[in-house]
Design a protein around this motif. Structure first.
Motif, PDB file in Angstrom:
ATOM      1  N   ILE A  11      50.507  48.745  59.518  1.00 55.44           N
ATOM      2  CA  ILE A  11      49.485  49.781  59.597  1.00 55.44           C
ATOM      3  C   ILE A  11      48.156  49.159  59.195  1.00 55.44           C
ATOM      4  N   LYS A  12      47.137  49.363  60.004  1.00 54.03           N
ATOM      5  CA  LYS A  12      45.788  48.939  59.614  1.00 54.03           C
ATOM      6  C   LYS A  12      45.157  50.129  58.896  1.00 54.03           C
ATOM      7  N   PRO A  13      44.946  50.005  57.579  1.00 49.58           N
ATOM      8  CA  PRO A  13      44.488  51.178  56.827  1.00 49.58           C
ATOM      9  C   PRO A  13      43.076  51.612  57.208  1.00 49.58           C
ATOM     10  N   VAL A  14      42.881  52.929  57.310  1.00 42.78           N
ATOM     11  CA  VAL A  14      41.576  53.518  57.572  1.00 42.78           C
ATOM     12  C   VAL A  14      41.275  54.459  56.408  1.00 42.78           C
ATOM     13  N   HIS A  15      40.210  54.161  55.686  1.00 42.96           N
ATOM     14  CA  HIS A  15      39.828  54.995  54.550  1.00 42.96           C
ATOM     15  C   HIS A  15      38.520  55.697  54.881  1.00 42.96           C
ATOM     16  N   LYS A  16      38.471  57.011  54.681  1.00 34.69           N
ATOM     17  CA  LYS A  16      37.265  57.763  54.994  1.00 34.69           C
ATOM     18  C   LYS A  16      36.123  57.382  54.069  1.00 34.69           C
ATOM     19  N   LYS A  17      36.415  57.309  52.776  1.00 33.99           N
ATOM     20  CA  LYS A  17      35.369  56.995  51.800  1.00 33.99           C
ATOM     21  C   LYS A  17      35.895  55.933  50.861  1.00 33.99           C
ATOM     22  N   ILE A  18      35.191  54.803  50.789  1.00 33.90           N
ATOM     23  CA  ILE A  18      35.633  53.705  49.934  1.00 33.90           C
ATOM     24  C   ILE A  18      34.897  53.726  48.603  1.00 33.90           C
ATOM     25  N   ALA A  19      33.593  54.082  48.626  1.00 34.70           N
ATOM     26  CA  ALA A  19      32.805  54.119  47.389  1.00 34.70           C
ATOM     27  C   ALA A  19      33.291  55.249  46.490  1.00 34.70           C
ATOM     28  N   ARG A  20      33.233  55.002  45.188  1.00 32.55           N
ATOM     29  CA  ARG A  20      33.685  56.010  44.231  1.00 32.55           C
ATOM     30  C   ARG A  20      32.602  57.058  44.010  1.00 32.55           C
ATOM     31  N   PHE A  21      33.020  58.266  43.661  1.00 35.15           N
ATOM     32  CA  PHE A  21      32.070  59.319  43.309  1.00 35.15           C
ATOM     33  C   PHE A  21      31.582  59.053  41.893  1.00 35.15           C
ATOM     34  N   ALA A  22      30.268  59.047  41.728  1.00 35.75           N
ATOM     35  CA  ALA A  22      29.692  58.783  40.404  1.00 35.75           C
ATOM     36  C   ALA A  22      29.297  60.097  39.747  1.00 35.75           C
ATOM     37  N   ARG A  23      29.434  60.159  38.439  1.00 30.91           N
ATOM     38  CA  ARG A  23      29.068  61.350  37.686  1.00 30.91           C
ATOM     39  C   ARG A  23      27.559  61.560  37.731  1.00 30.91           C
ATOM     40  N   HIS A  24      27.157  62.827  37.799  1.00 24.96           N
ATOM     41  CA  HIS A  24      25.741  63.186  37.859  1.00 24.96           C
ATOM     42  C   HIS A  24      25.000  62.633  36.638  1.00 24.96           C
ATOM     43  N   GLN A  25      23.884  61.963  36.882  1.00 27.49           N
ATOM     44  CA  GLN A  25      22.999  61.360  35.888  1.00 27.49           C
ATOM     45  C   GLN A  25      23.604  60.163  35.155  1.00 27.49           C
ATOM     46  N   SER A  26      24.723  59.618  35.674  1.00 23.55           N
ATOM     47  CA  SER A  26      25.288  58.420  35.042  1.00 23.55           C
ATOM     48  C   SER A  26      24.411  57.202  35.296  1.00 23.55           C
ATOM     49  N   ASP A  27      23.581  57.259  36.332  1.00 23.54           N
ATOM     50  CA  ASP A  27      22.666  56.151  36.605  1.00 23.54           C
ATOM     51  C   ASP A  27      21.441  56.192  35.685  1.00 23.54           C
ATOM     52  N   ARG A  28      21.208  57.319  35.029  1.00 20.21           N
ATOM     53  CA  ARG A  28      20.012  57.470  34.186  1.00 20.21           C
ATOM     54  C   ARG A  28      20.271  57.172  32.711  1.00 20.21           C
ATOM     55  N   PHE A  29      21.485  57.454  32.249  1.00 21.21           N
ATOM     56  CA  PHE A  29      21.777  57.328  30.821  1.00 21.21           C
ATOM     57  C   PHE A  29      23.009  56.464  30.598  1.00 21.21           C
ATOM     58  N   TYR A  61      37.717  64.420  52.010  1.00 19.73           N
ATOM     59  CA  TYR A  61      37.546  62.983  51.843  1.00 19.73           C
ATOM     60  C   TYR A  61      38.881  62.256  51.713  1.00 19.73           C
ATOM     61  N   GLY A  62      39.985  62.981  51.642  1.00 19.50           N
ATOM     62  CA  GLY A  62      41.291  62.381  51.412  1.00 19.50           C
ATOM     63  C   GLY A  62      41.701  61.421  52.525  1.00 19.50           C
ATOM     64  N   THR A  63      42.434  60.377  52.146  1.00 18.96           N
ATOM     65  CA  THR A  63      42.928  59.400  53.109  1.00 18.96           C
ATOM     66  C   THR A  63      44.211  59.913  53.749  1.00 18.96           C
ATOM     67  N   ARG A  68      47.515  55.790  52.848  1.00 21.69           N
ATOM     68  CA  ARG A  68      47.299  55.798  51.401  1.00 21.69           C
ATOM     69  C   ARG A  68      48.084  54.672  50.728  1.00 21.69           C
ATOM     70  N   ASN A  69      47.445  53.959  49.828  1.00 25.97           N
ATOM     71  CA  ASN A  69      48.023  52.845  49.064  1.00 25.97           C
ATOM     72  C   ASN A  69      48.384  51.640  49.935  1.00 25.97           C
ATOM     73  N   VAL A  70      47.904  51.585  51.173  1.00 21.83           N
ATOM     74  CA  VAL A  70      48.153  50.438  52.031  1.00 21.83           C
ATOM     75  C   VAL A  70      47.050  49.407  51.787  1.00 21.83           C
ATOM     76  N   HIS A  71      47.443  48.173  51.504  1.00 23.59           N
ATOM     77  CA  HIS A  71      46.489  47.106  51.211  1.00 23.59           C
ATOM     78  C   HIS A  71      46.002  46.475  52.516  1.00 23.59           C
ATOM     79  N   PRO A  72      44.927  45.678  52.460  1.00 15.11           N
ATOM     80  CA  PRO A  72      44.392  45.078  53.689  1.00 15.11           C
ATOM     81  C   PRO A  72      45.391  44.207  54.459  1.00 15.11           C
ATOM     82  N   ASP A  73      46.437  43.716  53.789  1.00 15.91           N
ATOM     83  CA  ASP A  73      47.446  42.926  54.508  1.00 15.91           C
ATOM     84  C   ASP A  73      48.393  43.795  55.332  1.00 15.91           C
TER      85      ASP A  73
END
Length: 142
Positions: A11-29, A61-63, A68-73
């Protein structure tokens, strides 16, 4: 003998969203950890999803379950600690690949490597195997 790379249907894995969701204002403080927390304030711009605010996790956003859990190999990884654990992968050879645990001794690694080659099971990390015979010869001569 060397374990094969497998010619099974992968299986060639297809992920809808790879970047993680960041908490609001975590970039500021620094005190706000980036791990996701749902904003709960009554006036929160992020919760109300005004334009320009970070995205919030949703079910869409779910895969795909097959990917799910399939690695690039193309395999799902299964950690093993001893050679007998390889028999658990016999029926799932085309989907699962064996990963040798990090604390496994060199002697056990050698047994796992030989058994994986015999059963035609893909090993993800076989390279940590040293030449055990060469070490034994050095110890005898010293």
């Amino acid at each position: 003998p060397k374990p094969s790379g497998h010619n099974g249907k992968r299986i060639k894995p297809v992920h809808k969203k790879i970047a993680r969701f960041a908490r609001h204002q975590s970039d500021r403080f620094m005190r706000v950890d980036p791990s996701w927390r749902k904003p709960k304030g009554i006036d929160s711009w992020c919760r109300r999803q005004f334009r320009g605010n970070p995205l919030m996790p949703r079910i869409g956003y779910g895969t795909n379950r097959r990917h799910r859990n399939v690695h690039p190999d193309g395999f799902k990884h299964f950690t093993i600690q001893r050679a007998e654990d390889l028999s658990l992968l016999l029926m799932q050879r085309a989907q699962l690949a064996a990963v040798i645990g990090h604390a496994v001794s060199q002697d056990t690694r050698k047994k796992i490597y030989e058994r994986a080659a015999l059963l035609d099971i893909k090993l993800v990390n076989p390279t940590r195997l040293r030449k055990v015979e060469g070490l034994a010869a050095k110890k005898k001569s010293a």
